[in-house]
Design an enzyme around this catalytic site. Sequence first.
Site, short mmCIF file in Angstrom:
data_model
loop_
_atom_site.label_atom_id
_atom_site.label_comp_id
_atom_site.label_asym_id
_atom_site.label_seq_id
_atom_site.Cartn_x
_atom_site.Cartn_y
_atom_site.Cartn_z
N GLY A 41 6.80 -1.09 10.61
CA GLY A 41 7.47 -1.95 9.62
C GLY A 41 8.98 -1.82 9.69
O GLY A 41 9.65 -1.63 8.69
N ARG A 73 12.82 -4.82 8.99
CA ARG A 73 13.72 -5.01 7.83
C ARG A 73 13.57 -3.81 6.89
O ARG A 73 12.78 -2.90 7.16
CB ARG A 73 13.42 -6.33 7.10
CG ARG A 73 12.01 -6.41 6.54
CD ARG A 73 11.71 -7.81 6.01
NE ARG A 73 10.31 -7.93 5.62
CZ ARG A 73 9.85 -7.74 4.39
NH1 ARG A 73 10.67 -7.41 3.42
NH2 ARG A 73 8.57 -7.87 4.13
N ASN A 120 6.24 4.02 8.16
CA ASN A 120 7.08 3.48 7.09
C ASN A 120 6.45 2.28 6.38
O ASN A 120 6.73 2.04 5.21
CB ASN A 120 8.44 3.06 7.69
CG ASN A 120 9.23 2.20 6.75
OD1 ASN A 120 9.79 2.69 5.77
ND2 ASN A 120 9.27 0.90 6.99
N TYR A 175 -1.21 0.67 -5.60
CA TYR A 175 -0.13 1.21 -4.75
C TYR A 175 -0.02 2.72 -4.94
O TYR A 175 0.06 3.49 -3.98
CB TYR A 175 1.18 0.51 -5.12
CG TYR A 175 2.40 1.03 -4.41
CD1 TYR A 175 2.65 0.69 -3.09
CD2 TYR A 175 3.32 1.85 -5.06
CE1 TYR A 175 3.79 1.15 -2.43
CE2 TYR A 175 4.45 2.32 -4.42
CZ TYR A 175 4.68 1.96 -3.10
OH TYR A 175 5.80 2.43 -2.46
N ALA A 198 -2.21 4.90 -6.03
CA ALA A 198 -3.37 5.63 -5.49
C ALA A 198 -3.31 5.68 -3.96
O ALA A 198 -3.66 6.70 -3.35
CB ALA A 198 -4.66 4.97 -5.95
N1 LIG Z 1 11.77 0.26 -1.97
C1 LIG Z 1 11.47 1.27 -2.75
O1 LIG Z 1 12.06 1.47 -3.83
C2 LIG Z 1 10.41 2.27 -2.34
C3 LIG Z 1 10.16 3.36 -3.17
C4 LIG Z 1 9.24 4.32 -2.76
C5 LIG Z 1 8.57 4.17 -1.56
N2 LIG Z 1 8.82 3.08 -0.78
C6 LIG Z 1 8.10 2.98 0.49
O2 LIG Z 1 9.05 2.94 1.55
C7 LIG Z 1 8.52 2.18 2.65
C8 LIG Z 1 9.48 1.07 3.03
O3 LIG Z 1 9.68 0.27 1.88
P1 LIG Z 1 10.69 -0.97 1.85
O4 LIG Z 1 11.07 -1.14 0.43
O5 LIG Z 1 11.73 -0.81 2.90
O6 LIG Z 1 9.69 -2.16 2.26
P2 LIG Z 1 10.02 -3.69 2.60
O7 LIG Z 1 11.48 -3.98 2.54
O8 LIG Z 1 9.09 -4.51 1.74
O9 LIG Z 1 9.56 -3.79 4.13
C9 LIG Z 1 8.22 -3.57 4.46
C10 LIG Z 1 8.08 -3.55 5.96
O10 LIG Z 1 6.68 -3.35 6.24
C11 LIG Z 1 6.27 -4.38 7.13
N3 LIG Z 1 4.84 -4.67 6.99
C12 LIG Z 1 4.17 -5.18 5.93
N4 LIG Z 1 2.86 -5.29 6.22
C13 LIG Z 1 2.72 -4.86 7.50
C14 LIG Z 1 1.60 -4.74 8.38
N5 LIG Z 1 0.35 -5.11 8.02
N6 LIG Z 1 1.81 -4.21 9.62
C15 LIG Z 1 3.05 -3.84 10.01
N7 LIG Z 1 4.15 -3.95 9.24
C16 LIG Z 1 3.96 -4.46 7.99
C17 LIG Z 1 7.14 -5.57 6.80
O11 LIG Z 1 7.11 -6.49 7.86
P3 LIG Z 1 7.29 -8.09 7.66
O12 LIG Z 1 8.77 -8.36 7.80
O13 LIG Z 1 6.49 -8.66 8.78
O14 LIG Z 1 6.77 -8.45 6.30
C18 LIG Z 1 8.49 -4.87 6.62
O15 LIG Z 1 9.06 -4.60 7.87
C19 LIG Z 1 7.15 1.68 2.18
O16 LIG Z 1 6.14 2.54 2.62
C20 LIG Z 1 7.26 1.73 0.66
O17 LIG Z 1 6.00 1.86 0.04
C21 LIG Z 1 9.72 2.12 -1.14
#
Ligand SMILES: NC(=O)c1ccc[n+]([C@@H]2O[C@H](COP(=O)([O-])OP(=O)(O)OC[C@H]3O[C@@H](n4cnc5c(N)ncnc54)[C@H](OP(=O)(O)O)[C@@H]3O)[C@@H](O)[C@H]2O)c1
Length: 241
Positions: free
Chosen positions: A10, A13, A87, A164, A166
């Site tokens: 992932g 972005r 990620n 999410y 869980a």
């Molecule tokens: N943002 C927060 O505040 C926060 C807090 C705690 C934990 N996290 C965790 O941190 C990590 C990154 O979060 P983020 O906020 O940067 O997420 P994000 O901006 O929503 O980006 C998600 C990434 O995952 C990819 N993705 C989604 N479904 C996929 C699949 N089936 N196979 C491969 N790639 C896939 C997306 O690709 P596409 O471009 O193709 O959609 C994108 O590159 C995640 O695990 C999230 O749960 C985030």
Amino acid sequence: MNEILTLITGADRGMGFEIAKELGQVGQHVLIGARNYERGMLAVDELRKQDIDADIVLLDVADEDSIIAAQHNITESFGHLDILINNTGITLDNWEKPSTLSIDKIRGDFDVNFFGLVSVTQHMLPLLKNSSSAKIINISSAVGSLNIASDPTSSVYQHFSFGYQASKAAVNMFTIDLANELKNSHITVNSVNPGWVATDSPVGGGPKTLQEGVARTVELASQATNSINGTFSDTDGIVPW
Ligand SMILES: NC(=O)c1ccc[n+]([C@@H]2O[C@H](COP(=O)([O-])OP(=O)(O)OC[C@H]3O[C@@H](n4cnc5c(N)ncnc54)[C@H](OP(=O)(O)O)[C@@H]3O)[C@@H](O)[C@H]2O)c1
């Protein structure tokens, strides 16, 4: 010295892209895991413009065939992998009550966040075993901490994103058990909490910058020593499970 080869899932972005950029800047060869070729290549081109060694790996973590194909491609091109950063994460439920949240949404969260993560890891393990020192970093979340979520004084206590949450608690259990299984090997396994970060994710929009959100992951991934195993941490230190 050989370049460290790092796969980030992932990574087209959000925090995945930022992790790739920062690890690329310290000389790692980054493999951009992306489920969409065009979006993945945009990210790769952007990194290459900054003189970062980057390649795309087409990888939909919810699709077993895609994971197997990615593993074959990395095997053919490189024969090993030094770091796997799991990620990818999605949130299909947000602010819905656990008493009525649909099973389909919970399953959807688990398919990507947990089953996808476990499957990617299992398929990449033979490549990580071919490295002399390998790391698996699972991007988890404080909202998946049972200790924090059950503490009425914590803001997470008020947060309803049960599917999410869980799925991230399950990721942490995978970290604990796999780290234990591999404790006498050259492969370490850790969970990281990014904190609440300004991304496009439905759970994003928090006060932390991308740089702050990836800081602990980048620190672990770029440490020359590889002695930290079986932990859940963020930039403030250890996070309770
Ligand atoms: N943002 C927060 O505040 C926060 C807090 C705690 C934990 N996290 C965790 O941190 C990590 C990154 O979060 P983020 O906020 O940067 O997420 P994000 O901006 O929503 O980006 C998600 C990434 O995952 C990819 N993705 C989604 N479904 C996929 C699949 N089936 N196979 C491969 N790639 C896939 C997306 O690709 P596409 O471009 O193709 O959609 C994108 O590159 C995640 O695990 C999230 O749960 C985030």
